[in-house]
Motif scaffolding. Sequence first.
Motif, PDB file in Angstrom:
ATOM      1  N   ASN A 162      34.837  29.542  13.251  1.00 55.41           N
ATOM      2  CA  ASN A 162      34.493  29.126  11.891  1.00 55.41           C
ATOM      3  C   ASN A 162      35.699  29.244  10.963  1.00 55.41           C
ATOM      4  O   ASN A 162      35.945  28.361  10.130  1.00 55.41           O
ATOM      5  N   VAL A 163      36.462  30.326  11.110  1.00 51.01           N
ATOM      6  CA  VAL A 163      37.666  30.505  10.288  1.00 51.01           C
ATOM      7  C   VAL A 163      38.675  29.403  10.590  1.00 51.01           C
ATOM      8  O   VAL A 163      39.285  28.837   9.681  1.00 51.01           O
TER       9      VAL A 163
ATOM     10  N   LYS B 104      38.055  26.393  11.677  1.00 52.55           N
ATOM     11  CA  LYS B 104      37.559  25.147  11.081  1.00 52.55           C
ATOM     12  C   LYS B 104      37.845  25.110   9.582  1.00 52.55           C
ATOM     13  O   LYS B 104      38.285  24.097   9.042  1.00 52.55           O
ATOM     14  N   ARG B 105      37.584  26.232   8.909  1.00 49.96           N
ATOM     15  CA  ARG B 105      37.843  26.291   7.464  1.00 49.96           C
ATOM     16  C   ARG B 105      39.329  26.088   7.172  1.00 49.96           C
ATOM     17  O   ARG B 105      39.686  25.385   6.220  1.00 49.96           O
TER      18      ARG B 105
ATOM     19  N   GLU C 272      40.204  22.454   7.547  1.00 53.01           N
ATOM     20  CA  GLU C 272      39.688  21.696   6.406  1.00 53.01           C
ATOM     21  C   GLU C 272      40.556  21.918   5.172  1.00 53.01           C
ATOM     22  O   GLU C 272      40.877  20.976   4.446  1.00 53.01           O
ATOM     23  N   MET C 273      40.957  23.172   4.946  1.00 48.99           N
ATOM     24  CA  MET C 273      41.803  23.479   3.796  1.00 48.99           C
ATOM     25  C   MET C 273      43.163  22.796   3.937  1.00 48.99           C
ATOM     26  O   MET C 273      43.700  22.268   2.960  1.00 48.99           O
TER      27      MET C 273
ATOM     28  N   ASP D 116      42.744  19.211   3.082  1.00 48.75           N
ATOM     29  CA  ASP D 116      42.604  19.054   1.632  1.00 48.75           C
ATOM     30  C   ASP D 116      43.945  19.195   0.923  1.00 48.75           C
ATOM     31  O   ASP D 116      44.251  18.436  -0.002  1.00 48.75           O
TER      32      ASP D 116
END
Length: 177
Positions: free
Chosen positions: A68-69, A71-72, A75-76, A79
């Motif tokens: 999960n980390v 993936k975040r 994504e960051m 962005d």
Amino acid sequence: MKRLLEYGKLAMFYVRVLSGYEERRIRSFRLQLEQRLRSAQEKKEAARKIPEQIMLSEVRRMVEEMQNVNKRLEEMEADINEYFKPIDKEVGVIMDMQMEKEKAKMEMMGSVYKQALIDKAETQEGGDVNSANQANKETLSAIFKQALLEKAEAEVAAEMNSSQKQTKSDSLSQQSQ
């Protein structure tokens, strides 16, 4: 009387042994002990497996958290790349403009050098040896300065090209990810 009671107990014991009652009772007792022993061993095995299961569940949970980390973070990063895309384009435009200015300077320096050569030729035609030597020294000094300037500008241009290529390759690699 005591003897009679002892004799009666002994007689009852023989009757029970001969009838098989005592043997069945002993077998039943042994089976109960074996069952208790098996159940105790099963409980012991289950108790051994519990810490392993707890550790495995903890490891699974930690792996899921790490995924999960990750993936975040991805994504960051995407962005951030999207946010800086217009800035990267502007930097590319500015770099191109600077390169054009540098080329213009180089062309201007080349024309100054040609003009110096023309002036040198004119002074030599003038016939004055002293002034020719002086002009020669000045021309050589100007040529030397010009060569140093051109070398420095070439190094700066090469460095800018390499940084521009690196920036473009970084942005392309980030876009492909």
